[in-house]
Design an enzyme around this catalytic site. Structure first.
Site, PDB file in Angstrom:
ATOM      1  CD  GLU A 280      55.358  20.054  70.530  1.00  0.00           C
ATOM      2  OE1 GLU A 280      56.379  20.394  69.916  1.00  0.00           O
ATOM      3  OE2 GLU A 280      55.162  20.338  71.739  1.00  0.00           O
ATOM      4  CE  LYS A 338      57.629  25.291  67.699  1.00  0.00           C
ATOM      5  NZ  LYS A 338      58.257  24.558  68.812  1.00  0.00           N
ATOM      6  CB  CYS A 390      56.141  23.794  71.136  1.00  0.00           C
ATOM      7  SG  CYS A 390      57.448  23.674  72.370  1.00  0.00           S
TER       8      CYS A 390
END
Length: 513
Positions: A280, A338, A390
Protein backbone atom coordinates in the site's frame (compact mmCIF):
# COMPACT_ATOMS: atom_id res chain seq x y z
CA UNK A 1 -18.55 -12.55 47.48
CA UNK A 2 -19.58 -13.03 43.84
CA UNK A 3 -20.92 -9.48 43.53
CA UNK A 4 -17.74 -8.05 45.05
CA UNK A 5 -15.38 -9.84 42.68
CA UNK A 6 -17.48 -9.88 39.51
CA UNK A 7 -16.23 -6.47 38.34
CA UNK A 8 -12.45 -7.03 38.44
CA UNK A 9 -12.88 -10.64 37.28
CA UNK A 10 -14.88 -9.47 34.24
CA UNK A 11 -12.23 -6.90 33.28
CA UNK A 12 -9.39 -9.38 33.78
CA UNK A 13 -11.20 -12.09 31.81
CA UNK A 14 -11.73 -9.70 28.92
CA UNK A 15 -8.12 -8.56 28.87
CA UNK A 16 -6.74 -12.11 29.03
CA UNK A 17 -9.14 -13.30 26.33
CA UNK A 18 -7.86 -10.68 23.88
CA UNK A 19 -4.22 -10.94 24.89
CA UNK A 20 -3.95 -14.74 24.93
CA UNK A 21 -6.72 -15.77 22.54
CA UNK A 22 -5.62 -13.82 19.46
CA UNK A 23 -2.37 -13.45 17.57
CA UNK A 24 0.45 -13.16 18.36
CA UNK A 25 -0.14 -15.46 21.36
CA UNK A 26 -2.78 -17.39 19.45
CA UNK A 27 -4.06 -19.64 22.23
CA UNK A 28 -7.26 -20.37 20.30
CA UNK A 29 -8.71 -22.34 23.21
CA UNK A 30 -8.51 -19.47 25.69
CA UNK A 31 -11.62 -17.60 24.43
CA UNK A 32 -13.64 -20.61 25.58
CA UNK A 33 -12.29 -19.99 29.09
CA UNK A 34 -12.82 -16.24 28.96
CA UNK A 35 -16.39 -16.46 27.73
CA UNK A 36 -17.23 -19.24 30.17
CA UNK A 37 -16.22 -16.85 32.95
CA UNK A 38 -18.21 -14.01 31.40
CA UNK A 39 -21.31 -16.18 30.99
CA UNK A 40 -21.05 -17.34 34.59
CA UNK A 41 -20.84 -13.76 35.83
CA UNK A 42 -23.79 -12.59 33.72
CA UNK A 43 -25.81 -15.62 34.77
CA UNK A 44 -25.40 -14.50 38.38
CA UNK A 45 -26.05 -10.82 37.68
CA UNK A 46 -29.15 -9.85 39.71
CA UNK A 47 -30.14 -6.90 37.51
CA UNK A 48 -29.90 -5.56 33.99
CA UNK A 49 -27.61 -2.81 35.28
CA UNK A 50 -25.20 -5.32 36.79
CA UNK A 51 -25.18 -7.35 33.56
CA UNK A 52 -24.47 -4.20 31.55
CA UNK A 53 -21.59 -3.25 33.88
CA UNK A 54 -20.06 -6.73 33.66
CA UNK A 55 -20.35 -6.71 29.87
CA UNK A 56 -18.85 -3.23 29.63
CA UNK A 57 -15.86 -4.00 31.85
CA UNK A 58 -15.20 -7.29 30.06
CA UNK A 59 -15.28 -5.35 26.77
CA UNK A 60 -13.10 -2.55 28.12
CA UNK A 61 -10.44 -5.01 29.23
CA UNK A 62 -10.83 -6.91 25.97
CA UNK A 63 -10.27 -3.90 23.72
CA UNK A 64 -7.63 -2.17 25.85
CA UNK A 65 -5.56 -5.36 25.76
CA UNK A 66 -6.30 -5.97 22.09
CA UNK A 67 -6.35 -2.67 20.18
CA UNK A 68 -4.91 0.10 22.34
CA UNK A 69 -2.04 0.12 19.84
CA UNK A 70 -4.02 2.82 18.00
CA UNK A 71 -2.16 5.11 20.40
CA UNK A 72 1.05 4.53 18.39
CA UNK A 73 -0.29 5.98 15.15
CA UNK A 74 -1.80 8.96 16.96
CA UNK A 75 1.30 9.82 18.99
CA UNK A 76 4.37 8.63 17.11
CA UNK A 77 3.17 9.32 13.57
CA UNK A 78 0.23 11.69 14.03
CA UNK A 79 2.02 14.15 16.30
CA UNK A 80 -0.57 13.97 19.08
CA UNK A 81 0.83 14.48 22.62
CA UNK A 82 1.23 11.15 24.40
CA UNK A 83 -1.31 11.79 27.21
CA UNK A 84 -3.93 12.86 24.68
CA UNK A 85 -3.13 9.85 22.47
CA UNK A 86 -3.67 7.51 25.41
CA UNK A 87 -6.90 9.31 26.28
CA UNK A 88 -8.12 8.97 22.69
CA UNK A 89 -7.20 5.26 22.68
CA UNK A 90 -9.04 4.75 25.98
CA UNK A 91 -12.15 6.53 24.71
CA UNK A 92 -12.05 4.45 21.52
CA UNK A 93 -11.86 1.21 23.53
CA UNK A 94 -14.60 2.43 25.86
CA UNK A 95 -16.82 3.10 22.84
CA UNK A 96 -16.15 -0.41 21.51
CA UNK A 97 -17.00 -1.82 24.96
CA UNK A 98 -20.56 -0.54 24.56
CA UNK A 99 -21.27 -3.51 22.29
CA UNK A 100 -20.38 -6.17 24.91
CA UNK A 101 -22.34 -4.01 27.36
CA UNK A 102 -25.45 -4.43 25.21
CA UNK A 103 -24.95 -8.19 25.09
CA UNK A 104 -24.48 -8.40 28.86
CA UNK A 105 -27.45 -6.14 29.60
CA UNK A 106 -29.86 -8.03 27.35
CA UNK A 107 -28.80 -11.46 28.62
CA UNK A 108 -29.08 -10.36 32.26
CA UNK A 109 -32.52 -8.92 31.49
CA UNK A 110 -33.80 -12.00 29.65
CA UNK A 111 -31.93 -14.64 31.71
CA UNK A 112 -33.75 -17.76 30.49
CA UNK A 113 -33.94 -20.52 33.10
CA UNK A 114 -33.43 -23.26 30.54
CA UNK A 115 -29.64 -23.70 30.16
CA UNK A 116 -29.84 -24.34 26.42
CA UNK A 117 -31.88 -21.18 25.96
CA UNK A 118 -29.48 -19.20 28.13
CA UNK A 119 -26.53 -20.31 26.00
CA UNK A 120 -28.44 -19.62 22.79
CA UNK A 121 -29.58 -16.17 23.90
CA UNK A 122 -26.15 -15.04 25.09
CA UNK A 123 -24.36 -16.34 21.98
CA UNK A 124 -26.98 -14.63 19.80
CA UNK A 125 -26.75 -11.27 21.52
CA UNK A 126 -22.94 -11.29 21.62
CA UNK A 127 -22.69 -12.20 17.94
CA UNK A 128 -25.33 -9.67 16.92
CA UNK A 129 -23.42 -7.01 18.88
CA UNK A 130 -20.27 -7.99 16.97
CA UNK A 131 -22.19 -7.61 13.72
CA UNK A 132 -23.38 -4.14 14.74
CA UNK A 133 -19.81 -3.19 15.70
CA UNK A 134 -18.64 -4.26 12.25
CA UNK A 135 -21.15 -1.97 10.54
CA UNK A 136 -22.02 1.10 12.62
CA UNK A 137 -19.95 4.24 11.90
CA UNK A 138 -18.21 2.37 9.03
CA UNK A 139 -17.49 -0.50 11.41
CA UNK A 140 -14.59 -2.07 13.26
CA UNK A 141 -14.49 -5.85 12.86
CA UNK A 142 -11.14 -6.32 14.61
CA UNK A 143 -11.13 -8.93 17.43
CA UNK A 144 -14.29 -10.73 16.36
CA UNK A 145 -14.19 -13.84 18.54
CA UNK A 146 -14.44 -16.26 15.64
CA UNK A 147 -11.18 -14.98 14.14
CA UNK A 148 -9.32 -16.46 17.12
CA UNK A 149 -9.99 -19.90 15.60
CA UNK A 150 -7.95 -19.21 12.45
CA UNK A 151 -6.27 -21.32 11.33
CA UNK A 152 -5.94 -24.15 13.90
CA UNK A 153 -8.84 -23.71 16.32
CA UNK A 154 -11.59 -26.29 16.78
CA UNK A 155 -14.13 -23.90 15.28
CA UNK A 156 -12.12 -23.05 12.16
CA UNK A 157 -14.59 -24.96 9.98
CA UNK A 158 -17.38 -22.59 10.95
CA UNK A 159 -15.61 -19.87 8.99
CA UNK A 160 -16.27 -21.64 5.70
CA UNK A 161 -19.81 -22.49 6.78
CA UNK A 162 -21.10 -19.29 8.43
CA UNK A 163 -18.16 -16.86 8.31
CA UNK A 164 -16.33 -15.34 11.24
CA UNK A 165 -19.59 -14.30 12.93
CA UNK A 166 -20.79 -17.89 12.75
CA UNK A 167 -17.55 -18.99 14.36
CA UNK A 168 -18.07 -16.34 17.05
CA UNK A 169 -21.55 -17.66 17.77
CA UNK A 170 -20.37 -21.25 18.19
CA UNK A 171 -17.38 -20.29 20.37
CA UNK A 172 -19.61 -18.28 22.73
CA UNK A 173 -22.39 -20.90 22.70
CA UNK A 174 -20.01 -23.71 23.61
CA UNK A 175 -18.33 -21.52 26.23
CA UNK A 176 -21.67 -20.96 28.00
CA UNK A 177 -22.46 -24.68 27.95
CA UNK A 178 -18.99 -25.37 29.34
CA UNK A 179 -19.59 -22.96 32.21
CA UNK A 180 -22.96 -24.60 32.93
CA UNK A 181 -21.53 -28.11 32.96
CA UNK A 182 -18.79 -27.03 35.36
CA UNK A 183 -21.35 -25.37 37.63
CA UNK A 184 -23.36 -28.61 37.68
CA UNK A 185 -20.53 -31.02 38.42
CA UNK A 186 -18.56 -28.81 40.83
CA UNK A 187 -20.79 -27.65 43.67
CA UNK A 188 -20.22 -25.96 47.05
CA UNK A 189 -19.65 -28.35 49.93
CA UNK A 190 -22.09 -27.44 52.67
CA UNK A 191 -19.86 -29.13 55.24
CA UNK A 192 -17.10 -26.57 54.73
CA UNK A 193 -17.28 -24.31 57.78
CA UNK A 194 -14.74 -21.74 56.72
CA UNK A 195 -14.14 -20.34 53.27
CA UNK A 196 -15.58 -22.14 50.27
CA UNK A 197 -15.17 -25.88 49.96
CA UNK A 198 -15.81 -27.77 46.72
CA UNK A 199 -16.54 -31.38 45.90
CA UNK A 200 -16.91 -33.11 42.56
CA UNK A 201 -20.19 -34.87 41.78
CA UNK A 202 -20.71 -37.52 39.17
CA UNK A 203 -22.27 -36.42 35.92
CA UNK A 204 -26.03 -36.57 35.76
CA UNK A 205 -28.11 -37.04 32.60
CA UNK A 206 -28.36 -33.29 32.04
CA UNK A 207 -24.58 -32.86 32.04
CA UNK A 208 -24.07 -35.90 29.85
CA UNK A 209 -26.47 -34.54 27.22
CA UNK A 210 -24.74 -31.18 27.15
CA UNK A 211 -21.30 -32.77 26.92
CA UNK A 212 -22.54 -34.96 24.07
CA UNK A 213 -23.76 -31.82 22.30
CA UNK A 214 -20.43 -30.12 22.87
CA UNK A 215 -18.55 -33.08 21.45
CA UNK A 216 -20.88 -33.26 18.43
CA UNK A 217 -20.49 -29.57 17.52
CA UNK A 218 -16.72 -29.70 17.91
CA UNK A 219 -16.46 -32.84 15.78
CA UNK A 220 -18.65 -31.42 13.00
CA UNK A 221 -16.82 -28.10 12.90
CA UNK A 222 -13.40 -29.73 12.83
CA UNK A 223 -14.53 -32.09 10.06
CA UNK A 224 -15.84 -29.16 8.00
CA UNK A 225 -12.43 -27.53 8.34
CA UNK A 226 -10.88 -30.47 6.49
CA UNK A 227 -13.30 -30.28 3.55
CA UNK A 228 -12.24 -28.69 0.27
CA UNK A 229 -14.68 -26.10 -1.05
CA UNK A 230 -12.65 -24.93 -4.03
CA UNK A 231 -10.66 -26.43 -6.88
CA UNK A 232 -7.63 -25.28 -8.88
CA UNK A 233 -8.20 -23.07 -11.90
CA UNK A 234 -5.73 -21.83 -14.50
CA UNK A 235 -1.98 -22.32 -14.35
CA UNK A 236 0.12 -21.75 -11.22
CA UNK A 237 1.58 -18.25 -11.08
CA UNK A 238 5.05 -17.27 -9.90
CA UNK A 239 4.61 -14.35 -7.52
CA UNK A 240 7.03 -11.88 -5.95
CA UNK A 241 5.78 -10.01 -2.85
CA UNK A 242 7.87 -6.92 -2.06
CA UNK A 243 8.44 -5.63 1.46
CA UNK A 244 10.19 -2.26 1.27
CA UNK A 245 10.44 -1.67 5.06
CA UNK A 246 10.23 2.12 4.72
CA UNK A 247 9.99 3.55 8.28
CA UNK A 248 6.70 5.34 8.80
CA UNK A 249 8.53 8.30 10.31
CA UNK A 250 10.37 8.75 6.98
CA UNK A 251 7.76 7.56 4.49
CA UNK A 252 6.24 10.96 3.73
CA UNK A 253 9.38 13.09 3.98
CA UNK A 254 10.01 14.79 0.59
CA UNK A 255 13.77 14.22 0.79
CA UNK A 256 13.20 10.44 1.13
CA UNK A 257 10.86 10.23 -1.85
CA UNK A 258 13.60 9.63 -4.43
CA UNK A 259 15.25 7.01 -2.21
CA UNK A 260 11.95 5.12 -1.99
CA UNK A 261 11.54 5.06 -5.77
CA UNK A 262 15.12 3.83 -6.23
CA UNK A 263 14.66 1.10 -3.63
CA UNK A 264 11.46 -0.27 -5.21
CA UNK A 265 12.96 -0.17 -8.70
CA UNK A 266 15.88 -2.21 -7.38
CA UNK A 267 13.54 -4.77 -5.81
CA UNK A 268 11.44 -4.99 -8.98
CA UNK A 269 14.57 -5.63 -11.04
CA UNK A 270 15.55 -8.44 -8.66
CA UNK A 271 12.08 -10.03 -8.50
CA UNK A 272 11.68 -13.36 -10.29
CA UNK A 273 7.89 -13.56 -10.40
CA UNK A 274 5.51 -13.06 -13.28
CA UNK A 275 3.23 -11.23 -10.85
CA UNK A 276 5.06 -8.67 -8.70
CA UNK A 277 3.07 -7.02 -5.89
CA UNK A 278 4.11 -3.89 -3.97
CA UNK A 279 2.61 -2.69 -0.65
CA UNK A 280 0.00 0.00 0.00
CA UNK A 281 1.21 3.51 -0.93
CA UNK A 282 4.56 2.04 -1.93
CA UNK A 283 4.93 5.28 -3.90
CA UNK A 284 4.08 8.01 -1.34
CA UNK A 285 2.73 10.49 -3.90
CA UNK A 286 -0.15 10.45 -6.39
CA UNK A 287 0.60 8.49 -9.55
CA UNK A 288 0.21 11.66 -11.61
CA UNK A 289 3.18 13.16 -9.74
CA UNK A 290 5.53 10.23 -10.24
CA UNK A 291 8.10 11.04 -12.95
CA UNK A 292 6.75 9.60 -16.26
CA UNK A 293 10.17 8.25 -17.20
CA UNK A 294 10.24 6.25 -13.96
CA UNK A 295 6.86 4.65 -14.69
CA UNK A 296 8.02 3.93 -18.26
CA UNK A 297 11.10 2.12 -16.91
CA UNK A 298 9.01 -0.01 -14.56
CA UNK A 299 6.62 -0.96 -17.32
CA UNK A 300 9.51 -1.82 -19.63
CA UNK A 301 11.05 -3.99 -16.91
CA UNK A 302 7.76 -5.81 -16.37
CA UNK A 303 7.31 -6.45 -20.08
CA UNK A 304 10.88 -7.72 -20.36
CA UNK A 305 10.09 -10.22 -17.59
CA UNK A 306 6.75 -11.09 -19.26
CA UNK A 307 5.25 -9.99 -15.95
CA UNK A 308 2.73 -7.66 -14.35
CA UNK A 309 3.20 -5.23 -11.48
CA UNK A 310 0.55 -4.34 -8.89
CA UNK A 311 1.58 -1.10 -7.18
CA UNK A 312 -0.01 0.59 -4.18
CA UNK A 313 -0.14 4.31 -4.96
CA UNK A 314 -2.51 7.26 -4.36
CA UNK A 315 -4.62 8.17 -7.39
CA UNK A 316 -5.89 11.64 -8.29
CA UNK A 317 -8.90 12.46 -10.44
CA UNK A 318 -10.89 15.70 -10.71
CA UNK A 319 -9.46 17.08 -7.49
CA UNK A 320 -10.16 13.92 -5.48
CA UNK A 321 -7.56 11.54 -4.09
CA UNK A 322 -7.99 7.78 -3.77
CA UNK A 323 -5.95 5.15 -1.97
CA UNK A 324 -5.37 2.88 -4.94
CA UNK A 325 -3.62 0.00 -6.65
CA UNK A 326 -2.64 0.02 -10.32
CA UNK A 327 -1.24 -2.64 -12.62
CA UNK A 328 1.49 -2.26 -15.24
CA UNK A 329 2.94 -4.85 -17.57
CA UNK A 330 1.99 -7.35 -20.23
CA UNK A 331 -1.74 -7.31 -19.45
CA UNK A 332 -3.91 -4.18 -19.93
CA UNK A 333 -3.48 -1.59 -17.16
CA UNK A 334 -6.13 -1.81 -14.44
CA UNK A 335 -6.77 -0.16 -11.10
CA UNK A 336 -8.61 -0.54 -7.82
CA UNK A 337 -9.67 2.32 -5.53
CA UNK A 338 -10.08 1.59 -1.87
CA UNK A 339 -13.76 1.67 -0.93
CA UNK A 340 -13.67 1.26 2.87
CA UNK A 341 -11.60 4.06 4.33
CA UNK A 342 -10.10 4.21 7.83
CA UNK A 343 -11.75 6.94 9.94
CA UNK A 344 -9.25 9.51 11.24
CA UNK A 345 -6.47 7.95 9.16
CA UNK A 346 -7.82 8.34 5.61
CA UNK A 347 -10.67 10.75 6.16
CA UNK A 348 -11.84 12.96 9.00
CA UNK A 349 -15.43 12.43 10.17
CA UNK A 350 -17.36 14.75 12.51
CA UNK A 351 -14.98 17.64 12.04
CA UNK A 352 -17.18 20.06 13.98
CA UNK A 353 -17.66 17.78 16.98
CA UNK A 354 -14.06 16.55 17.13
CA UNK A 355 -12.26 19.80 16.44
CA UNK A 356 -10.13 19.40 19.60
CA UNK A 357 -8.98 16.00 18.34
CA UNK A 358 -7.99 17.14 14.85
CA UNK A 359 -6.23 20.22 16.23
CA UNK A 360 -3.69 17.85 17.81
CA UNK A 361 -3.40 15.40 14.92
CA UNK A 362 -1.37 15.64 11.73
CA UNK A 363 -1.56 12.56 9.49
CA UNK A 364 -0.33 12.78 5.86
CA UNK A 365 -2.75 11.91 3.06
CA UNK A 366 -5.75 11.83 5.41
CA UNK A 367 -8.35 13.23 3.02
CA UNK A 368 -9.03 10.36 0.62
CA UNK A 369 -12.30 9.74 -1.20
CA UNK A 370 -13.94 6.32 -1.30
CA UNK A 371 -13.87 4.20 -4.42
CA UNK A 372 -17.01 2.46 -5.69
CA UNK A 373 -18.33 -0.36 -3.50
CA UNK A 374 -18.40 -2.74 -6.46
CA UNK A 375 -15.34 -2.76 -8.72
CA UNK A 376 -14.17 -5.37 -11.21
CA UNK A 377 -11.43 -7.76 -10.16
CA UNK A 378 -8.02 -7.36 -11.80
CA UNK A 379 -7.46 -9.84 -14.62
CA UNK A 380 -3.75 -10.60 -14.54
CA UNK A 381 -1.62 -13.62 -15.44
CA UNK A 382 -4.67 -15.72 -16.27
CA UNK A 383 -6.11 -15.20 -12.77
CA UNK A 384 -8.67 -12.86 -11.21
CA UNK A 385 -7.30 -10.84 -8.31
CA UNK A 386 -9.62 -9.73 -5.53
CA UNK A 387 -7.76 -6.67 -4.24
CA UNK A 388 -8.17 -5.22 -0.75
CA UNK A 389 -6.16 -2.36 0.70
CA UNK A 390 -5.12 -1.92 4.32
CA UNK A 391 -7.73 -3.06 6.81
CA UNK A 392 -10.37 -3.87 4.19
CA UNK A 393 -9.44 -7.52 4.65
CA UNK A 394 -10.49 -7.17 8.30
CA UNK A 395 -14.08 -7.04 7.01
CA UNK A 396 -15.67 -10.15 5.55
CA UNK A 397 -18.08 -8.04 3.53
CA UNK A 398 -15.30 -6.07 1.81
CA UNK A 399 -13.56 -9.20 0.55
CA UNK A 400 -16.93 -10.83 -0.19
CA UNK A 401 -17.55 -8.21 -2.90
CA UNK A 402 -14.80 -9.76 -5.03
CA UNK A 403 -16.36 -13.24 -4.94
CA UNK A 404 -16.97 -15.56 -6.67
CA UNK A 405 -14.96 -13.95 -9.52
CA UNK A 406 -11.68 -13.72 -7.58
CA UNK A 407 -9.42 -16.75 -7.89
CA UNK A 408 -6.69 -15.15 -5.74
CA UNK A 409 -7.13 -12.72 -2.85
CA UNK A 410 -4.55 -9.95 -2.57
CA UNK A 411 -4.08 -7.53 0.31
CA UNK A 412 -1.62 -4.65 0.16
CA UNK A 413 -1.08 -2.81 3.39
CA UNK A 414 1.18 -0.69 5.58
CA UNK A 415 1.12 -1.75 9.22
CA UNK A 416 4.11 0.48 9.99
CA UNK A 417 1.50 2.85 11.45
CA UNK A 418 1.36 0.64 14.55
CA UNK A 419 5.04 0.00 15.17
CA UNK A 420 6.08 -3.27 16.78
CA UNK A 421 2.73 -3.86 18.46
CA UNK A 422 0.44 -6.87 18.06
CA UNK A 423 -1.43 -5.14 15.22
CA UNK A 424 0.53 -6.76 12.37
CA UNK A 425 0.07 -10.29 13.72
CA UNK A 426 -3.63 -9.64 14.36
CA UNK A 427 -3.99 -8.30 10.83
CA UNK A 428 -2.38 -11.46 9.45
CA UNK A 429 -4.84 -13.59 11.42
CA UNK A 430 -7.74 -11.63 9.93
CA UNK A 431 -6.39 -12.42 6.46
CA UNK A 432 -6.22 -16.08 7.44
CA UNK A 433 -9.92 -16.05 8.33
CA UNK A 434 -10.77 -14.45 4.96
CA UNK A 435 -8.88 -17.26 3.21
CA UNK A 436 -10.88 -19.84 5.21
CA UNK A 437 -14.21 -18.13 4.56
CA UNK A 438 -13.77 -18.06 0.79
CA UNK A 439 -11.37 -21.02 0.22
CA UNK A 440 -8.95 -18.84 -1.71
CA UNK A 441 -5.22 -18.23 -1.28
CA UNK A 442 -4.37 -14.82 0.14
CA UNK A 443 -1.25 -12.90 -0.93
CA UNK A 444 -0.13 -10.11 1.41
CA UNK A 445 2.43 -7.41 0.55
CA UNK A 446 3.03 -5.20 3.57
CA UNK A 447 5.48 -2.30 3.87
CA UNK A 448 7.09 -3.40 7.16
CA UNK A 449 5.35 -6.75 7.45
CA UNK A 450 3.86 -9.15 7.75
CA UNK A 451 4.29 -10.05 4.07
CA UNK A 452 3.00 -13.60 3.70
CA UNK A 453 1.36 -16.30 1.59
CA UNK A 454 -1.76 -17.94 3.04
CA UNK A 455 -3.30 -21.06 1.51
CA UNK A 456 -7.02 -21.71 1.03
CA UNK A 457 -7.19 -23.36 4.48
CA UNK A 458 -5.90 -20.24 6.19
CA UNK A 459 -2.42 -21.62 6.86
CA UNK A 460 0.60 -19.34 6.46
CA UNK A 461 2.91 -21.22 4.09
CA UNK A 462 5.57 -18.51 3.71
CA UNK A 463 6.32 -15.17 5.37
CA UNK A 464 9.04 -12.57 5.58
CA UNK A 465 10.56 -11.40 8.82
CA UNK A 466 8.89 -8.11 9.85
CA UNK A 467 10.88 -4.87 9.67
CA UNK A 468 13.26 -6.20 7.03
CA UNK A 469 13.58 -5.33 3.36
CA UNK A 470 13.01 -8.32 1.14
CA UNK A 471 11.22 -10.24 -1.59
CA UNK A 472 9.04 -13.26 -0.91
CA UNK A 473 9.19 -15.53 -3.96
CA UNK A 474 6.46 -18.12 -4.26
CA UNK A 475 4.24 -20.03 -6.67
CA UNK A 476 0.52 -19.91 -6.07
CA UNK A 477 -2.41 -21.75 -7.60
CA UNK A 478 -5.64 -19.87 -8.20
CA UNK A 479 -8.87 -21.52 -7.07
CA UNK A 480 -12.55 -21.32 -7.90
CA UNK A 481 -15.68 -22.56 -6.19
CA UNK A 482 -18.09 -21.71 -3.41
CA UNK A 483 -17.91 -22.18 0.31
CA UNK A 484 -21.34 -22.18 1.96
CA UNK A 485 -20.43 -18.74 3.30
CA UNK A 486 -19.68 -17.49 -0.22
CA UNK A 487 -23.13 -18.66 -1.28
CA UNK A 488 -25.23 -17.16 1.49
CA UNK A 489 -23.06 -14.67 3.39
CA UNK A 490 -24.09 -13.48 6.86
CA UNK A 491 -27.84 -13.98 6.40
CA UNK A 492 -28.11 -17.37 8.17
CA UNK A 493 -26.20 -16.31 11.25
CA UNK A 494 -28.17 -13.06 11.43
CA UNK A 495 -31.44 -15.02 11.37
CA UNK A 496 -30.10 -17.29 14.10
CA UNK A 497 -29.14 -14.28 16.21
CA UNK A 498 -32.53 -12.65 15.74
CA UNK A 499 -34.18 -15.92 16.76
CA UNK A 500 -32.08 -15.97 19.92
CA UNK A 501 -32.96 -12.37 20.73
CA UNK A 502 -36.63 -13.23 20.15
CA UNK A 503 -36.40 -16.23 22.48
CA UNK A 504 -34.77 -14.09 25.16
CA UNK A 505 -37.47 -11.45 24.84
CA UNK A 506 -40.19 -14.09 24.98
CA UNK A 507 -38.67 -15.71 28.08
CA UNK A 508 -38.56 -12.37 29.87
CA UNK A 509 -42.10 -11.40 28.93
CA UNK A 510 -43.43 -14.76 30.10
CA UNK A 511 -41.97 -14.12 33.56
CA UNK A 512 -43.20 -10.54 33.57
CA UNK A 513 -41.10 -7.43 33.86
Amino acid sequence: MIARWSIPVAAAAGALTAWLGFAPMGWWWFPFVGFAILASLIGRAPTLRRGALIGFLFGLGYFLAGVSWVRISLNEFGGMPLPMAWLAAFLFCAFLALYPMLAGAFTAWAKPKNPWFFAFVFASTWTFAEYLRAHFFTGFEWLSVGVSQAPLGLMKGMGALFGSFGASFVVVFLSVLLSLVLSWIVKPDASARRGIGWRLFRLDLRSELVLAGLFGVVTISYAIGDLSFSEPTGNPVKVSLLQGNVPQSMKWEPEKFADTLVMYERLINRAKGELIILPETAFPAPLSRIPPEYIARLEATARAKNANLVIGVPLQEQGKFYNGAVSLGVDPAQQYRKAHLVPFGEYMPLRGLLGWFYANLSIPMSDFSSGDALQPVMKLNGQSLGISICYEDAFSRDVYRTLPDATLLVNISNDAWFGKSAAAEQHLQLSQMRAIEFARPMLRANNTGITAVIDEKGRVTQRLEPFTEGILETTVQGRKGYTPYTAWGDLPILLICLAGIGIGTGQRLRRGS
